[in-house]
Design a protein around this motif. Structure first.
Motif: not given
Length: 282
Positions: A217-234
């Motif tokens: 789900d969206t929370a799980g996807i966001r967590a995967a990117f956050a765990a890799a320190d991906v800045d999703l504002s870029k």
């Protein structure tokens, strides 16, 4: 999971819509050589009723030395017309692994400007496990007109990726396994260096999927990117071995409403080949 005919639909949604006259189902199964599977043979043996087989290696730019690069629009048009896939259709794409190569073909349709296209969440394994119908008959194909408008912003070439790596104004996100990303494991394609694009981050494609091959789900996807320190504002460029699993991350970014992302089509098959491009390991 919420069904969205522009990104991802459930097996339940597909079962309900399977007889819709304007639905087209595509089997986009494709496997790496070390997987020991034959996608065409498996399709011939059993597929979702009415599904057409989409050959990723053939519906590609065969003038390129790189594997299954996006085809020129004219070739895409001629292949889709012959398959009876065209304007006004809702397209659903699946693969035999659950979620592996289907997202690549979904991205290809998006690249060609088609938006009524979704990936089947959990793919053929989930469809079969739930006892939905399958068949071994090839569908009857009738030509269908298709118009395409290539969306250049959704794809990157090596020059653009090299510039992004140098400037640091994009997040370059690599979908390969951590061992390949770090350069600890040899690449499946011979002759490639090991490692990753300088400054890139590693979000293994499996980290956005559940164990059954459905997308988190969206929370799980966001967590995967956050765990890799991906800045999703870029803006984000997704990459992988040859542009297949990078599309899973592209789909995941769409699911969370990220607005600016593209896919590096040549991916590591290209970057790993050129000695003048820098490589990081570890």
């Amino acid at each position: 999971m919420s069904d969205d005919p522009k990104t991802l639909v459930s097996t339940g949604w597909l079962a309900e819509h399977l007889k819709d006259p304007d639905l087209r189902v595509l089997d986009a199964s494709w496997y790496l050589p070390d997987m020991g599977r034959d996608a065409k043979a498996e399709y011939a043996e059993s597929h979702i009723p009415g599904a057409r087989f989409f050959d990723i290696d053939e519906i590609s730019d065969l003038r390129s030395d790189l594997p299954h690069m996006a085809p020129p629009p004219e070739k895409f048009i001629s292949r889709m017309r012959a398959m009876g896939v065209g304007d006004g259709h809702q397209i659903v794409i699946y693969d035999g692994a659950g979620m592996f190569s289907a997202a690549r073909v979904w991205w290809l349709f998006r690249l060609m400007g088609k938006t009524d296209v979704a990936v089947l969440d959990g793919g053929f394994p989930k469809w079969r496990a739930e006892g939905h119908p399958v068949e071994d008959m090839p569908p009857i194909l009738r030509d269908r007109h298709i118009t395409v408008q290539r969306q250049a912003a959704l794809v990157n070439d090596v020059t653009q990726v090299a510039a992004a790596a140098k400037l640091g104004d994009h997040e370059i996100v690599d979908a390969r396994s951590p061992a390949r990303f770090r350069g600890e494991e040899a690449e499946p394609r011979p002759g490639l260096r090991s490692g990753h694009i300088p400054g890139s981050k590693n979000v293994h494609y499996r980290t956005v999927l559940n164990d059954d091959g459905t997308m988190k789900d969206t929370a799980g996807i966001r967590a995967a990117f956050a765990a890799a320190d991906v800045d999703l504002s870029k803006p984000v460029i997704t990459t992988c071995g040859s542009g297949v699993t990078a599309a899973i991350l592209f789909l995941a970014l769409d699911r969370i409403g990220h607005l600016d992302h593209s896919l590096y089509d040549g991916s590591w098959a290209e970057w790993g080949m050129y000695p003048d491009l820098k490589v990081e390991t570890g």
